[in-house]
Motif scaffolding. Structure first.
Motif, PDB file in Angstrom:
ATOM      1  N   MET A  51     -30.639   4.382  -1.028  1.00 29.33           N
ATOM      2  CA  MET A  51     -30.038   5.585  -1.602  1.00 29.33           C
ATOM      3  C   MET A  51     -28.550   5.589  -1.270  1.00 29.33           C
ATOM      4  N   SER A  52     -27.788   6.244  -2.094  1.00 31.51           N
ATOM      5  CA  SER A  52     -26.352   6.332  -1.846  1.00 31.51           C
ATOM      6  C   SER A  52     -26.126   7.276  -0.672  1.00 31.51           C
ATOM      7  N   GLY A  53     -24.983   7.121  -0.016  1.00 32.35           N
ATOM      8  CA  GLY A  53     -24.630   8.034   1.055  1.00 32.35           C
ATOM      9  C   GLY A  53     -24.636   9.476   0.560  1.00 32.35           C
ATOM     10  N   LYS A  54     -24.250   9.669  -0.684  1.00 27.96           N
ATOM     11  CA  LYS A  54     -24.204  11.026  -1.246  1.00 27.96           C
ATOM     12  C   LYS A  54     -25.603  11.636  -1.336  1.00 27.96           C
ATOM     13  N   ASP A  64     -35.878  16.868   0.726  1.00 27.02           N
ATOM     14  CA  ASP A  64     -35.000  16.604  -0.417  1.00 27.02           C
ATOM     15  C   ASP A  64     -34.730  15.120  -0.628  1.00 27.02           C
ATOM     16  N   LEU A  65     -35.048  14.308   0.368  1.00 25.48           N
ATOM     17  CA  LEU A  65     -34.808  12.867   0.239  1.00 25.48           C
ATOM     18  C   LEU A  65     -35.790  12.273  -0.751  1.00 25.48           C
ATOM     19  N   PRO A  66     -35.406  11.176  -1.407  1.00 23.09           N
ATOM     20  CA  PRO A  66     -36.340  10.540  -2.337  1.00 23.09           C
ATOM     21  C   PRO A  66     -37.652  10.168  -1.633  1.00 23.09           C
ATOM     22  N   GLY A  77     -27.087  -3.260  -9.579  1.00 20.87           N
ATOM     23  CA  GLY A  77     -25.951  -4.173  -9.375  1.00 20.87           C
ATOM     24  C   GLY A  77     -26.252  -5.077  -8.209  1.00 20.87           C
ATOM     25  N   SER A  78     -25.210  -5.457  -7.463  1.00 21.23           N
ATOM     26  CA  SER A  78     -25.473  -6.341  -6.321  1.00 21.23           C
ATOM     27  C   SER A  78     -26.274  -5.575  -5.268  1.00 21.23           C
ATOM     28  N   GLU A  79     -25.945  -4.280  -5.101  1.00 20.63           N
ATOM     29  CA  GLU A  79     -26.814  -3.380  -4.347  1.00 20.63           C
ATOM     30  C   GLU A  79     -27.418  -2.460  -5.394  1.00 20.63           C
ATOM     31  N   ASN A  80     -28.696  -2.244  -5.334  1.00 16.52           N
ATOM     32  CA  ASN A  80     -29.305  -1.308  -6.280  1.00 16.52           C
ATOM     33  C   ASN A  80     -29.340   0.053  -5.612  1.00 16.52           C
ATOM     34  N   VAL A  81     -28.514   0.966  -6.131  1.00 13.50           N
ATOM     35  CA  VAL A  81     -28.301   2.220  -5.415  1.00 13.50           C
ATOM     36  C   VAL A  81     -28.869   3.419  -6.179  1.00 13.50           C
ATOM     37  N   THR A 361     -21.097   3.102  -0.283  1.00 12.20           N
ATOM     38  CA  THR A 361     -22.240   3.675  -0.987  1.00 12.20           C
ATOM     39  C   THR A 361     -23.632   3.416  -0.391  1.00 12.20           C
ATOM     40  N   PRO A 362     -24.016   2.179  -0.081  1.00 12.98           N
ATOM     41  CA  PRO A 362     -25.412   2.020   0.309  1.00 12.98           C
ATOM     42  C   PRO A 362     -25.678   2.700   1.645  1.00 12.98           C
TER      43      PRO A 362
END
Ligand code: GDP
Ligand code: ZN
Length: 368
Positions: A51-54, A64-66, A77-81, A361-362
């Motif tokens: 998940m993204s930091g956001k 609330d987390l996935p 992408g290179s990281e799947n976010v 991001t990651p």
């Protein structure tokens, strides 16, 4: 495979619309590895995602987390976010006792919850009420299977089914025998394309047998991770969300398998609220109700208002709850070992290419 096979519908599509222009893809989370998640794309491709930091920081609570079953907007992408989690249509969760605000999500977007029990020793209407409570809160439809019908007289199976129907008029209750596959035809009614189903019930009632029947003979069921080898019994990838061959989606994860344990604990405690009230009046809050002074329970027994047998049963309760806790702890340790192992693998794979200075991001930290 299409998104619809995975449970996608118009409401999810509407919620996803704002993300479309970013080029993100809708994906469903099928596995929770604590640090990473497994995600399934419309074409059936599976990705390891973070998940993204956001997303992490925007989550006000753990709930609330996935979670497994969630639909997310995925930046491939290179990281799947995971850039966003779409609003849940249902949410199977546990409210932690004592901390009424803390909620633990077991699975998101489950449409039908199938409770499995039998007409014998497993049947417990108080526990059934609790299952109905959890399902009612989730928004899913409750279905009950009174399984192992071959072991009991037909009248006993029917009486069990009737007593369950009396608790919840909206629940569909069926008598089944997982040993005879035909008897499970009734599940076809619920296992439609795009419908997500999960099974609850004590261990030993026949959930794995039912699941094996639904998948057919070639399906390899991954059981508990073997403590010694760290491997699953049959396969190494434990997917928590699976598409059934005939349509329908099965969600089965450690949280789902634990529901009966905490339901049992609550059920056991509820039978002794009078004694818990008495114990609260003991002079010392850690009173063992033996020789301690000011013991309200001993006083009640001397006064004849409390029966000694009932008190013995109450003491036994603590042992039972302790046993449930030990089992749960053992399970938790297995999960943690597994996630540590994943974490090590993850570190080997990402340490040299993930640079926090340049990519914030990651979110690779262990979740709360
Ligand atoms: P789970 O712990 O809920 O997954 O239960 P399992 O599927 O592992 O079943 C526990 C045991 O009950 C196994 O030995 C099964 O073969 C047996 N079993 C399951 N369903 C039936 C049934 O309908 N009738 C009978 N007689 N045994 C069953
Ligand atoms: Zn006492």
């Amino acid at each position: 495979m299409t998104l619809q096979d995975l449970g996608w519908n118009d409401a999810f599509a509407a919620a996803f619309a704002p993300f479309e222009k970013s080029g993100w893809l809708p994906a469903r989370l099928i596995r929770d590895n604590k640090i990473t998640y497994g995600a399934l794309l419309h074409d059936g491709e599976q990705l390891e995602v973070v998940m993204s930091g956001k997303v992490y920081h925007d989550a006000e609570t753990d709930a609330d987390l996935p979670a497994v079953g969630d639909w997310v907007a995925l930046d491939v992408g290179s990281e799947n976010v995971i850039r966003a989690r779409l609003p849940r249509q249902t949410c199977l969760s546990r409210k932690l006792p004592g901390k009424s605000t803390e909620e633990q999500v077991i699975a998101a977007n489950v449409d039908v919850v199938v409770i499995v029990t039998d007409a014998g020793a497993d049947l417990n209407l108080r526990r059934m009420e609790r299952f109905f409570g959890i399902i009612g809160r989730s928004g899913a439809k409750p279905v009950v299977l009174v399984n192992k019908s071959d072991l009991f007289p037909a009248a006993q199976n029917e009486a069990a089914a009737e007593s369950i129907r009396a608790l919840h008029p909206d629940a569909d209750v069926h008598v089944t025998c997982a040993e005879k596959g035909r008897s499970l035809q009734v599940l076809k009614r619920y296992l439609k394309r795009g419908i997500s189903v999960t099974l609850l019930g004590s261990s030993g009632v026949g959930k794995s047998s039912i699941i094996n029947r639904l998948f057919g003979d070639d399906y390899q069921w991954t059981d508990e991770v073997n403590e010694a080898t760290g491997k699953g019994r049959h396969t190494t990838t434990a997917r928590e969300l699976m598409i059934l061959p005939g349509g329908g989606i099965l969600i089965d994860n450690p949280g789902v398998r634990e529901v009966h344990m905490w339901t049992d604990e609550a059920t056991l405690r509820a039978q002794f609220t009078d004694l818990e009230d008495l114990a609260a009046q003991c002079k010392y809050h850690d009173c063992k109700h033996r020789s301690d002074t000011g013991c309200a329970i001993r006083a009640a027994m001397s006064a004849g208002t409390l029966n000694a047998e009932r008190f013995a049963a109450f003491q036994k309760l603590d042992e039972e709850i302790e046993k449930l806790r030990r089992n749960r702890k053992k399970r938790q340790m297995t999960i943690e070992r597994r996630s540590k192992r994943d974490q090590r693998t993850e570190a080997r794979h990402t340490d040299d290419r993930w640079d926090p200075e340049h990519d914030e991001t990651p979110h690779n930290h262990r979740r709360r």
